[in-house]
Design a protein around this motif. Structure first.
Motif, PDB file in Angstrom:
ATOM      1  N   PHE A  31       0.838  -1.198   0.000  1.00  0.00           N
ATOM      2  CA  PHE A  31       0.000   0.000   0.000  1.00  0.00           C
ATOM      3  C   PHE A  31       0.876   1.252   0.000  1.00  0.00           C
ATOM      4  O   PHE A  31       1.952   1.274   0.593  1.00  0.00           O
ATOM      5  CB  PHE A  31      -0.875   0.041   1.261  1.00  0.00           C
ATOM      6  N   TRP A  32       0.378   2.298  -0.629  1.00  0.00           N
ATOM      7  CA  TRP A  32       0.953   3.630  -0.505  1.00  0.00           C
ATOM      8  C   TRP A  32      -0.092   4.578   0.063  1.00  0.00           C
ATOM      9  O   TRP A  32      -1.201   4.686  -0.464  1.00  0.00           O
ATOM     10  CB  TRP A  32       1.426   4.160  -1.860  1.00  0.00           C
ATOM     11  N   TYR A  33       0.297   5.257   1.145  1.00  0.00           N
ATOM     12  CA  TYR A  33      -0.527   6.285   1.769  1.00  0.00           C
ATOM     13  C   TYR A  33       0.244   7.605   1.754  1.00  0.00           C
ATOM     14  O   TYR A  33       1.466   7.623   1.751  1.00  0.00           O
ATOM     15  CB  TYR A  33      -0.826   5.949   3.225  1.00  0.00           C
ATOM     16  N   ARG A  34      -0.501   8.692   1.793  1.00  0.00           N
ATOM     17  CA  ARG A  34       0.117   9.971   2.112  1.00  0.00           C
ATOM     18  C   ARG A  34      -0.517  10.508   3.393  1.00  0.00           C
ATOM     19  O   ARG A  34      -1.690  10.231   3.679  1.00  0.00           O
ATOM     20  CB  ARG A  34       0.008  10.992   0.985  1.00  0.00           C
ATOM     21  N   PRO A  54      -1.172  16.896   7.723  1.00  0.00           N
ATOM     22  CA  PRO A  54      -1.769  17.396   8.979  1.00  0.00           C
ATOM     23  C   PRO A  54      -3.255  17.691   8.809  1.00  0.00           C
ATOM     24  O   PRO A  54      -3.671  18.323   7.848  1.00  0.00           O
ATOM     25  CB  PRO A  54      -0.970  18.679   9.236  1.00  0.00           C
ATOM     26  N   GLY A  55      -4.043  17.196   9.748  1.00  0.00           N
ATOM     27  CA  GLY A  55      -5.482  17.439   9.718  1.00  0.00           C
ATOM     28  C   GLY A  55      -6.262  16.520   8.793  1.00  0.00           C
ATOM     29  O   GLY A  55      -7.490  16.496   8.835  1.00  0.00           O
ATOM     30  N   LEU A  56      -5.548  15.768   7.964  1.00  0.00           N
ATOM     31  CA  LEU A  56      -6.226  14.873   7.013  1.00  0.00           C
ATOM     32  C   LEU A  56      -5.933  13.406   7.295  1.00  0.00           C
ATOM     33  O   LEU A  56      -6.527  12.524   6.667  1.00  0.00           O
ATOM     34  CB  LEU A  56      -5.811  15.214   5.576  1.00  0.00           C
ATOM     35  N   GLY A  57      -5.015  13.130   8.190  1.00  0.00           N
ATOM     36  CA  GLY A  57      -4.695  11.744   8.502  1.00  0.00           C
ATOM     37  C   GLY A  57      -4.002  11.039   7.350  1.00  0.00           C
ATOM     38  O   GLY A  57      -3.343  11.666   6.514  1.00  0.00           O
ATOM     39  N   LEU A  58      -4.161   9.735   7.297  1.00  0.00           N
ATOM     40  CA  LEU A  58      -3.574   8.927   6.226  1.00  0.00           C
ATOM     41  C   LEU A  58      -4.635   8.672   5.160  1.00  0.00           C
ATOM     42  O   LEU A  58      -5.746   8.260   5.476  1.00  0.00           O
ATOM     43  CB  LEU A  58      -3.090   7.578   6.762  1.00  0.00           C
ATOM     44  N   ARG A  59      -4.240   8.889   3.912  1.00  0.00           N
ATOM     45  CA  ARG A  59      -5.162   8.643   2.800  1.00  0.00           C
ATOM     46  C   ARG A  59      -4.507   7.678   1.822  1.00  0.00           C
ATOM     47  O   ARG A  59      -3.347   7.849   1.455  1.00  0.00           O
ATOM     48  CB  ARG A  59      -5.524   9.961   2.109  1.00  0.00           C
ATOM     49  N   LEU A 108      -7.018  -0.672   4.701  1.00  0.00           N
ATOM     50  CA  LEU A 108      -7.415  -0.010   5.931  1.00  0.00           C
ATOM     51  C   LEU A 108      -7.787   1.442   5.685  1.00  0.00           C
ATOM     52  O   LEU A 108      -7.201   2.106   4.839  1.00  0.00           O
ATOM     53  CB  LEU A 108      -6.291  -0.053   6.967  1.00  0.00           C
ATOM     54  N   THR A 109      -8.740   1.911   6.469  1.00  0.00           N
ATOM     55  CA  THR A 109      -9.095   3.329   6.485  1.00  0.00           C
ATOM     56  C   THR A 109      -8.733   3.867   7.855  1.00  0.00           C
ATOM     57  O   THR A 109      -9.180   3.339   8.871  1.00  0.00           O
ATOM     58  CB  THR A 109     -10.595   3.518   6.210  1.00  0.00           C
ATOM     59  N   PHE A 110      -7.918   4.922   7.869  1.00  0.00           N
ATOM     60  CA  PHE A 110      -7.376   5.465   9.116  1.00  0.00           C
ATOM     61  C   PHE A 110      -8.144   6.698   9.573  1.00  0.00           C
ATOM     62  O   PHE A 110      -8.632   7.491   8.754  1.00  0.00           O
ATOM     63  CB  PHE A 110      -5.907   5.858   8.919  1.00  0.00           C
TER      64      PHE A 110
END
Lengths: 114, 115
Positions: free
Chosen positions: A33-36, A39-44, B103-105
């Motif tokens: 998985f790749w997340y970005r 701040p204020g948006l969490g992990l997407r 997963l959704t964080f």
């Protein structure tokens, strides 16, 4: 000790450049998985892959592509970097759909686009 | 879209006290997980609780899950300064089909433990 390794901790790129972020895991995990993280948006979630050469879009795939030619390596590509892609990028992998062991994350790459 | 929402956004306590963080979510889930992140680093998996479980322990951590209220809590007992970090809940949603462990964080709770 199992590991997910991201090639760079810090990266500075210019607007319009093609950027490659590399992620390698040594656990023979199927799913990557790749997340970005902002701040204020969490992990997407940007993209994920459940097998070699297989990929699925996440919630925010625009401006990104991925490559998974080998099981252990999952690359995130910014086709033409823009300043709004300045962020912390996190790679993760998991086995068994994450239902038992959860994700193993890399240390992250903090990308700044100028 | 953000599934989990943590509460509070920030928590400041003294060493030795207990810390409780809450997470709410919106859809049916397969499991819920808690992660910890030290400043500027990757996330570390702490504990996973399945949808058919109500409580789980791991060392000083206690997690509860209430699927009827779509909520979970993480309790850290006898906190230490080294527990200072951000804590995230994440859900593997049960939307039918194969989730591939996606997963959704949530946005996380910042915990500060003062020595």
């Amino acid at each position: 000790d199992v590991k997910v390794t991201q090639s760079s901790r810090y990266l500075v790129k210019r607007t319009g450049e093609k950027v490659f972020l590399e992620c390698v895991q040594d656990m023979d995990h199927e799913n990557m998985f790749w997340y970005r993280q902002d701040p204020g948006l969490g992990l997407r979630l940007i993209y994920f892959s459940y097998d070699v050469k297989m990929k699925e879009k996440g919630d925010i795939p625009e401006g990104y592509s991925v490559s998974r030619e080998k099981k252990e390596r999952f690359s995130l590509i910014l086709e033409s970097a823009s300043t709004n892609q300045t962020s912390m990028y996190l790679c993760a992998s998991t086995i068994e759909g994450g239902r038992i062991y959860g994700y193993t994350f890399g240390s992250g790459t903090r990308l700044t686009v100028v | 879209s953000q599934q989990g929402e943590e509460d509070p956004q920030a928590l400041s306590i003294q060493e030795g006290e207990n810390a409780t963080m809450n997470c709410s979510y919106k859809t049916s889930i397969n499991n819920l997980q808690w992660y910890r992140q030290n400043s500027g680093r990757g996330l570390v998996h702490l504990i996973l609780i399945r949808s058919n479980e109500r409580e789980k322990h791991s060392g000083r951590l206690r997690v509860t899950l209430d699927t009827s209220k779509k909520s979970s809590s993480l309790l850290i007992t006898a906190s230490r300064a080294a527990d200072t970090a951000s804590y995230f809940c994440a859900t593997e949603n049960n939307a039918g089909g194969t989730s591939y462990g996606k997963l959704t964080f949530g946005q996380g709770t910042i915990l500060t433990v003062h020595p």
